[in-house]
Write an enzyme that holds these catalytic residues in place. Structure first.
Site, PDB file in Angstrom:
ATOM      1  N   HIS A  46      67.175  14.965 -80.418  1.00  0.00           N
ATOM      2  CA  HIS A  46      68.532  15.501 -80.234  1.00  0.00           C
ATOM      3  C   HIS A  46      68.507  16.971 -79.785  1.00  0.00           C
ATOM      4  CE1 HIS A  46      72.968  14.844 -81.608  1.00  0.00           C
ATOM      5  NE2 HIS A  46      72.903  15.669 -80.577  1.00  0.00           N
ATOM      6  N   ARG A  61      75.389   9.752 -78.300  1.00  0.00           N
ATOM      7  CA  ARG A  61      75.307   9.679 -79.756  1.00  0.00           C
ATOM      8  C   ARG A  61      74.574   8.416 -80.152  1.00  0.00           C
ATOM      9  NH1 ARG A  61      76.261  14.174 -80.242  1.00  0.00           N
ATOM     10  NH2 ARG A  61      77.885  15.279 -81.396  1.00  0.00           N
ATOM     11  N   GLU A  83      69.993   8.972 -87.232  1.00  0.00           N
ATOM     12  CA  GLU A  83      69.040  10.063 -87.057  1.00  0.00           C
ATOM     13  C   GLU A  83      69.174  11.074 -88.213  1.00  0.00           C
ATOM     14  OE1 GLU A  83      70.647  11.288 -83.145  1.00  0.00           O
ATOM     15  OE2 GLU A  83      71.184  13.199 -84.077  1.00  0.00           O
TER      16      GLU A  83
END
Ligand code: 8YV
Length: 328
Positions: free
Chosen positions: A287, A240, A269
């Protein structure tokens, strides 16, 4: 009897929506708008269930504004978008989507590690820019994977998948650090040796981060930790954003404190720290570690299964705060 109402907060596979429509009155965000918190709250009005993804924050404010909500099913294994304590206090069940993405995500972690250590994207940019005019003995020379020391921080299911790939596939010496040590059988299966965090940082040739994000893991890797790593080391984050201090990492990459990094997740993000965009020795991906179509479908189907089980009086498959079920 009327069907319970649910909200699908992001675009998802049409076949999953069709299945949910057999059980629920469904409102879905198939246009994939990026909703503000106020918009999410507005769309959740009158809904008993929500199908969420990692970007949909369910906190005390949302819960207070949506008193009819009973369950939020996350299409993600990570659930730092949920305030679990607030959900439990409000009697709202939380579920996540573990296991179905483990091998796909471990594959990607390894791909990102290899791309980073062997400078694959950096060299492709060079080639595309028309800069390749001759061979040179040290051109894009990187770090070996085989036989090197693979460090893993966070040894859950995905960390174990990466350890097995490294140990069995590439003859890597695997060391790991985790809140709790694996039992001896699992350590043997992963051929992994438990070490303290400092030893992990100092010894790893390649360090992969696979730990969950929480306030306690915020900036687990900052300037001090990067300074402990080898100048030849690579760092990979598929966990993360926020676990790494992105500004400190960009400085470490610029100053060659470490050799290279591979990042699939970022603080704040989808924004990416401008200093990271400015350094060449970092591989950046948006991601996508769990992004294969079969795995994304399995994740969405598990979230749907949890919603259906909950409303048909069955036990949801992957509850996070099962205490809520006990008091129903
Ligand atoms: C998801 C993830 O793509 O499962 C997780 O925790 O980070 C990813 O697999 C993302 O969170 C969307 O829900």
């Amino acid at each position: 009897m009327s069907k319970p109402k649910i909200l699908i907060a992001r675009a998802v596979f049409p076949e999953v929506i069709a299945r949910l429509e057999q059980h629920f009155e469904v409102e879905s965000n198939q246009d994939d708008h990026t909703w503000s918190k106020a918009e999410l709250i507005a769309h959740l009005q009158g809904k008993a269930g929500a199908f969420t993804t990692g970007g949909d924050r369910i906190d005390a404010e949302v819960l207070a504004a949506c008193p009819e909500l009973k369950i939020c099913a996350n299409m993600a294994v990570g659930y730092n978008n949920f305030d679990i304590d607030a959900m439990t206090a409000a009697g709202v069940l939380a579920t996540n989507a573990p296991d179905v993405l483990t091998e796909t995500t471990a594959d990607f972690g390894f791909a990102l590690l290899m791309a980073t250590a062997r400078r694959i994207t950096e060299s492709e940019h060079f080639l595309r820019a028309g800069q390749w005019t001759k061979w040179r003995y040290d051109m894009f020379a990187g770090a070996d994977i085989h036989g090197s020391v693979l460090g893993i921080l966070g040894m859950g299911r995905i960390g174990q998948g990466i350890a097995k790939r490294g140990a069995h596939g590439f003859g890597m010496k695997v060391i790991y650090h985790n809140r709790s040590r694996l039992d001896a059988a699992l350590e043997a299966e992963c051929q992994a040796r438990y070490v303290g965090k400092d030893e992990l940082l100092r010894t790893a040739d390649h360090l992969v981060l696979v730990l969950p994000y929480s306030p306690a893991s915020h900036h687990t890797i900052g300037a001090a930790e990067l300074a402990l790593m080898k100048p030849t080391a690579t760092l990979v984050n598929i966990a993360r954003g926020g676990i790494v201090d992105d500004a400190a990492l960009a400085a470490a990459l610029r100053n060659k404190t470490i050799a290279a990094a591979g990042l699939d997740v970022f603080e704040g993000e989808p924004s990416v720290h401008p200093d990271l965009l400015a350094v060449p020795n970092v591989v950046l991906t948006p991601h996508i570690a769990s992004a294969t179509m079969p795995t994304r479908l399995a994740m969405a189907s598990l979230a749907a299964d949890n919603l259906i089980a909950f409303f048909t009086g069955n036990k949801p498959l992957t509850p996070l705060n099962a205490a809520v079920l006990a008091i129903k």
